[in-house]
Enzyme design. Structure first.
Site, mmCIF file in Angstrom:
data_model
loop_
_atom_site.group_PDB
_atom_site.id
_atom_site.type_symbol
_atom_site.label_atom_id
_atom_site.label_comp_id
_atom_site.label_asym_id
_atom_site.label_seq_id
_atom_site.Cartn_x
_atom_site.Cartn_y
_atom_site.Cartn_z
ATOM 1 C CD GLN A 11 -0.173 15.950 -0.245
ATOM 2 O OE1 GLN A 11 -0.407 16.372 -1.370
ATOM 3 N NE2 GLN A 11 0.557 14.881 -0.042
ATOM 4 C CB ALA A 78 3.108 9.104 8.622
ATOM 5 C CB THR A 121 2.524 2.992 2.475
ATOM 6 O OG1 THR A 121 3.261 2.974 1.244
ATOM 7 C CG2 THR A 121 3.402 2.397 3.556
ATOM 8 C CG ASP A 122 2.742 0.949 -2.475
ATOM 9 O OD1 ASP A 122 3.767 0.599 -3.079
ATOM 10 O OD2 ASP A 122 2.443 2.145 -2.301
ATOM 11 C CE1 TYR A 146 6.144 6.474 4.886
ATOM 12 C CE2 TYR A 146 6.118 5.103 2.917
ATOM 13 C CZ TYR A 146 5.461 5.928 3.811
ATOM 14 O OH TYR A 146 4.137 6.226 3.617
#
Length: 313
Positions: A11, A78, A121-122, A146
């Site tokens: 994306q 990723a 990422t959070d 992850y």
């Protein structure tokens, strides 16, 4: 400026390449497939230079990037299948991609003295509490494989480089690939009742808007850690779902309140997923403005633009 972009079949990579083309920069894309395999939407990325590269192969990464000699590497590739990453037979592969692959790229960026953007990422935090996470917070406590492997990628970049942008995002959606919006629209067609989690809080990120910000960043030397999601306030997945159906219902009666009932539930009521999920995905984005960057538009506006871009007949 010559920019090498990984993960162009995904994306964000798709949109970064198109943003580079819009600004007249030289973009070269890469992914694992032998040829570009993202959305065949006729946008610039589909015709831009492409090389196949396995980021887990250190020698290939060194050879490929050294040959290209980019000014910047934007690393979007990723492993993002969060639940699948919990499978015992997947852990090594996930780590090889998210941690090892990132380290391989950072090593070459150090050698070539080029800038690197790493998308994180959070999930590097524990997802507890209600305070928004600050970009320079180092209280890392990933809840799942992850998150742990993305953190290992962050640490590799910060350890090896000085010219880096580590940009944490959350709740991503874009034209090229699967995401929560597409899932809800599909499920809404075939169900008249849905249960959606209401106790996980965050903000969506439209890759089209994020791509613009990332290219803004690489035009500067304002390195460091950033958080970037759309503006518009913190919401739950339930809130997001209600707005998706509210906007989608114009011309699509099947998404209207008369046709579809959406019930808010807790994470516990919904049922445990394989990977533990953060309750608090709030990301503080004030550092963007402090460093002169334009924040992303509101998520409500982004959703409206996105729905016009995709086909959900």
């Amino acid at each position: 400026m010559k920019v090498f972009v990984t993960g162009v079949a995904g994306q964000l990579g798709h949109d970064v390449m198109n943003e580079l083309a819009k600004r007249g920069y030289e973009g070269i894309g890469t992914d694992l497939a032998p040829a570009y395999s993202g959305a065949a939407d006729g946008s610039a990325v589909t015709a831009m230079p492409y090389v196949s590269m396995d980021i887990t192969d250190a020698e290939m990464v060194d050879r490929t990037i050294t040959q290209i000699q980019p000014d910047v590497v934007v690393h979007c590739a990723a492993w993002t299948a969060v639940d699948l990453a919990e499978d015992e037979d997947k852990a090594d592969k996930v780590r090889a991609i998210n941690a090892g692959g990132t380290r391989n790229i950072a090593e070459v960026c150090r050698k070539l003295d080029c800038k690197m953007v790493y998308i994180s990422t959070d999930y590097v935090f524990d997802g507890q509490g209600e305070e928004p996470w600050q970009p320079d917070c180092t209280d890392y406590k990933p809840l799942n494989v992850y998150g742990q492997t993305k953190l290992e990628g962050e640490l590799a970049v910060s350890e090896l480089l000085e010219k880096f942008f580590i940009v944490r995002i959350a709740w991503v959606f874009g034209v090229n690939g699967k995401n929560f919006i597409k899932t809800m629209l599909n499920v809404g067609k075939t169900h008249d009742q849905l249960r959606v989690v209401a106790d996980q809080i965050g903000t969506p990120t439209y890759t089209l808007d994020l791509a613009r910000l990332l290219v803004d960043m690489i035009e500067t030397e304002k390195y460091g850690y950033y958080h970037a999601t759309n503006e518009g306030g913190y919401i739950s997945w339930y809130d997001f779902t209600m707005e998706i159906f509210r906007q989608a219902a114009f011309g699509h009666a099947e998404y209207g309140r008369e046709s579809l009932v959406v019930t808010p539930v807790t994470t516990q009521e919904y049922g445990v997923s394989k990977a533990a999920r953060p309750f608090n995905s709030r990301l503080d984005k004030s550092k963007l403005v402090q460093n002169g960057f334009t924040p992303l538009p509101t998520w409500q506006d982004a959703l409206g633009r996105y729905l016009k871009e995709i086909d959900y007949e």
